[in-house]
Write an enzyme that holds these catalytic residues in place. Structure first.
Site, PDB file in Angstrom:
ATOM      1  N   LYS A  33       0.903  -1.107  -0.007  1.00  0.00           N
ATOM      2  CA  LYS A  33      -0.098   0.002  -0.066  1.00  0.00           C
ATOM      3  C   LYS A  33       0.847   1.171  -0.064  1.00  0.00           C
ATOM      4  CE  LYS A  33      -2.038   2.702   3.296  1.00  0.00           C
ATOM      5  NZ  LYS A  33      -3.290   3.141   4.261  1.00  0.00           N
ATOM      6  N   ASP A  60      -3.793   4.212  -1.937  1.00  0.00           N
ATOM      7  CA  ASP A  60      -4.883   4.735  -1.100  1.00  0.00           C
ATOM      8  C   ASP A  60      -4.573   6.225  -0.583  1.00  0.00           C
ATOM      9  OD1 ASP A  60      -6.492   4.619   1.046  1.00  0.00           O
ATOM     10  OD2 ASP A  60      -5.295   3.770   2.293  1.00  0.00           O
ATOM     11  N   LYS A  62      -7.836   8.124  -1.325  1.00  0.00           N
ATOM     12  CA  LYS A  62      -9.018   8.430  -0.461  1.00  0.00           C
ATOM     13  C   LYS A  62      -9.699   9.744  -1.362  1.00  0.00           C
ATOM     14  CE  LYS A  62      -8.607   6.371   3.892  1.00  0.00           C
ATOM     15  NZ  LYS A  62      -7.083   5.948   3.672  1.00  0.00           N
ATOM     16  N   ASP A  65     -14.064  14.704  -4.308  1.00  0.00           N
ATOM     17  CA  ASP A  65     -14.191  16.033  -4.960  1.00  0.00           C
ATOM     18  C   ASP A  65     -15.209  15.956  -5.718  1.00  0.00           C
ATOM     19  OD1 ASP A  65     -13.313  18.617  -6.099  1.00  0.00           O
ATOM     20  OD2 ASP A  65     -11.424  18.181  -5.168  1.00  0.00           O
ATOM     21  N   THR A 123     -12.769   5.011  10.470  1.00  0.00           N
ATOM     22  CA  THR A 123     -13.027   4.414  11.817  1.00  0.00           C
ATOM     23  C   THR A 123     -12.518   5.517  12.875  1.00  0.00           C
ATOM     24  OG1 THR A 123     -10.668   3.565  11.466  1.00  0.00           O
ATOM     25  CG2 THR A 123     -12.473   2.136  11.005  1.00  0.00           C
ATOM     26  N   ARG A 215       2.437  -1.249  10.722  1.00  0.00           N
ATOM     27  CA  ARG A 215       3.519  -1.390  11.762  1.00  0.00           C
ATOM     28  C   ARG A 215       4.132  -2.773  12.154  1.00  0.00           C
ATOM     29  NH1 ARG A 215       0.413   3.107  14.756  1.00  0.00           N
ATOM     30  NH2 ARG A 215      -1.052   2.013  13.744  1.00  0.00           N
TER      31      ARG A 215
END
Ligand code: C5P
Length: 241
Positions: A33, A60, A62, A65, A123, A215
């Site tokens: 990613k 990614d 996002k 518009d 989230t 991570r």
């Protein structure tokens, strides 16, 4: 449905550590990613370098518009060679359909269309963030199911969802509709700042298509071993617990 895939999130502030990790994961992990931070520091040259190593790219960024602008952005991401990209479903039907048109119009002959995947509700948002007429939204999960049903009807290829949502969303989605799940942790791993984590086995049992892990792999003493641990449990999901 095809086998669940691991996506390693290359969340780095500069290209070099991302390239170094990608080199070490080449051959074992198929997908990585690239998010806002890394893309803003490395841009197209970095994406090309990682793509040339043979990785599938989940870009990614996002997008949200007006439809015309998002259409141009998904076209550009398609030309860059992204294999999956994100837009916000809250941009509405016209924007989502424009995103698909941008992707479709930009395809080269023989190019596999990148999956266009919708973000529903971040989230990081809770009921207190979603207040309307002095009333909190009581059931965010119901709203997420609603947005996902809309996303599917608009012909998006999938949505990003937490591990807690996979089971409910899989009930309302076709098997080929992709559920992309971040916040994945092996049972004994630290949750970091992820509030709602889920094990790979649970997410796979519930019907997740892609598991996004950052991570626990990128910050491991040996990222190659850490990635292998995730891949092992994904190959044998029921041995994990
Ligand atoms: O490091 P960690 O495994 O928590 O990283 C998860 C990745 O998934 C990060 O790149 C993060 O931006 C992304 N993500 C997330 N939660 C969401 C959506 C995306 O953690 N709801």
């Amino acid at each position: 449905m095809s086998a669940t895939q691991l996506i390693v999130a290359l969340d780095f502030p500069a290209p070099e550590p991302a390239l170094q990790l990608a080199r070490s994961l080449r051959g074992s992990v198929a997908w990585v990613k690239i998010g806002l931070e890394l893309f803003l520091s490395g841009g197209q040259p970095l994406l090309e370098s990682i793509k040339n190593m043979g990785f599938q790219i989940f870009l990614d960024l996002k997008f949200m518009d007006i439809p015309n602008t998002v259409q141009a952005a998904t076209a550009q991401a398609t030309r860059l060679g992204a294999d999956m990209l994100t837009i916000h479903t809250l941009g509405g039907e016209k924007m989502c359909r424009a995103a698909l048109a941008g992707r479709d119009n930009a395809l080269c002959s023989g190019q596999t269309p990148p999956l266009v995947v919708g973000v529903t509700v971040l989230t990081s948002l809770g009921p207190e963030d979603l207040v309307w007429n002095n009333e909190k939204t009581k059931d965010i999960s119901e709203f997420i199911v609603h947005l996902t049903t809309l996303a599917q009807s608009w012909k998006l290829d999938g949505v990003v969802c937490s591990g807690q949502e996979v089971r409910a969303l899989r009930r309302v989605c076709q098997p080929e509709f992709a559920l992309v799940t971040p916040g994945i942790r092996l049972p004994d791993a630290a949750a970091s700042d992820q509030a709602r984590v889920c094990t790979p086995a649970q997410a796979m049992r519930d019907g997740s298509t892609f598991l996004v892990v950052g991570r626990p792999i990128t910050r491991a003493t040996d990222p190659v071993i850490a990635a292998a641990q995730y891949l092992n449990v994904m190959n044998e999901p029921f041995a994990e617990e």
